[in-house]
Design an enzyme around this catalytic site. Structure first.
Site, PDB file in Angstrom:
ATOM      1  N   LYS A 117       0.816  -1.216   0.000  1.00 20.15           N
ATOM      2  CA  LYS A 117       0.000   0.000   0.000  1.00 20.15           C
ATOM      3  C   LYS A 117       0.852   1.268   0.000  1.00 20.15           C
ATOM      4  CE  LYS A 117      -2.257  -0.909   3.848  1.00 20.15           C
ATOM      5  NZ  LYS A 117      -1.680  -2.246   4.138  1.00 20.15           N
ATOM      6  N   ASN A 140      -3.491   6.443   5.752  1.00 22.13           N
ATOM      7  CA  ASN A 140      -2.758   5.556   6.658  1.00 22.13           C
ATOM      8  C   ASN A 140      -1.251   5.796   6.584  1.00 22.13           C
ATOM      9  OD1 ASN A 140      -2.919   3.258   8.525  1.00 22.13           O
ATOM     10  ND2 ASN A 140      -1.858   2.102   6.930  1.00 22.13           N
ATOM     11  N   HIS A 185      -3.954  -9.659  10.485  1.00 19.87           N
ATOM     12  CA  HIS A 185      -4.860  -8.994  11.423  1.00 19.87           C
ATOM     13  C   HIS A 185      -5.921  -9.918  12.033  1.00 19.87           C
ATOM     14  CE1 HIS A 185      -3.023  -5.200  10.651  1.00 19.87           C
ATOM     15  NE2 HIS A 185      -3.424  -5.122   9.399  1.00 19.87           N
TER      16      HIS A 185
END
Length: 219
Positions: A117, A140, A185
């Site tokens: 990302k 982010n 996650h």
């Protein structure tokens, strides 16, 4: 969305939470910052406007019950009890990305995925700047998106984590990229299906005039 006079509780005193506090105070809202940590653990509070009221060392349920809006930082799970109280009382519960997107005046390129990302966001931002485009790069990565509001940009290139995508409602990127999905996650999500669903929210409000980009090599 007019925030004047609204009671807004910002949950989490990280960079996005502090940025939301500054924005909401400037917009005329009554603002409370709520964090489970003590003042000694939050030296960054010195950056806050004196108008922001503090709820530290825990979350005051009465404060959440009286809120018009709760803005949740990405590190805060959305199933905590104070948010349940706010929902029951009819408060709007969103994240910083959702709030910022409602005021952003330029088109957005949004990037998510388990890996790559930050690299993709940085490269796309540099490509646009090399073409002479006034480009905000953040989310982010780097600056919170709310920092782009009230500034003149041609594009916003925004990295989005699954945590940030949990609290979007009307977010509609002009271009949305999902780079890949792999195991990650699972301390936050019960299974891969839940993690994948959070990522897929990047596309949920797009329509036929928008562009969704997927990785054809990632089944």
């Amino acid at each position: 969305m007019d925030l004047r006079g609204k009671k807004i509780v910002v949950v989490g005193a990280g960079s996005s939470g502090l940025a939301v506090c500054r924005f909401a105070v400037a917009a005329g809202a009554r603002v409370w910052l709520s964090d489970r940590r003590s003042p000694a653990q939050l030296p960054q509070l010195s950056e806050l406007d004196a108008a922001v009221e503090l709820d530290l060392g825990g979350h005051n349920s009465a404060l959440f019950a009286a809120a018009d809006m709760v803005v949740v930082s990405p590190g805060v799970p959305t199933d905590i009890e104070p948010l349940a109280v706010a929902r029951s009382a009819g408060a709007m519960i969103i994240g910083e990305i959702e709030l910022a997107s409602r005021y952003l005046r330029c088109p957005m390129i949004a990037i998510t995925g388990t890996n790559g990302k930050s690299t993709t966001t940085t490269v796309l931002g540099e490509m646009l700047r090399a073409c002479g485009q006034r480009t905000f790069v953040g989310g982010n990565l780097g600056q919170p998106l709310i920092a782009a509001v009230n500034h003149e940009h041609d594009w916003a290139v925004v990295e989005l984590s699954s945590f940030q995508l949990e609290t979007v409602v009307t977010l509609r990127p002009r271009y949305a990229l999902l780079l890949n999905i792999s195991l990650d996650h699972l301390d936050r999500y019960p299974d891969m299906a839940a993690y994948t669903a959070a990522k897929q929210a990047i596309f949920s409000r797009q329509n036929s005039s928008d562009v969704a980009v997927l990785n054809g090599d990632d089944a």
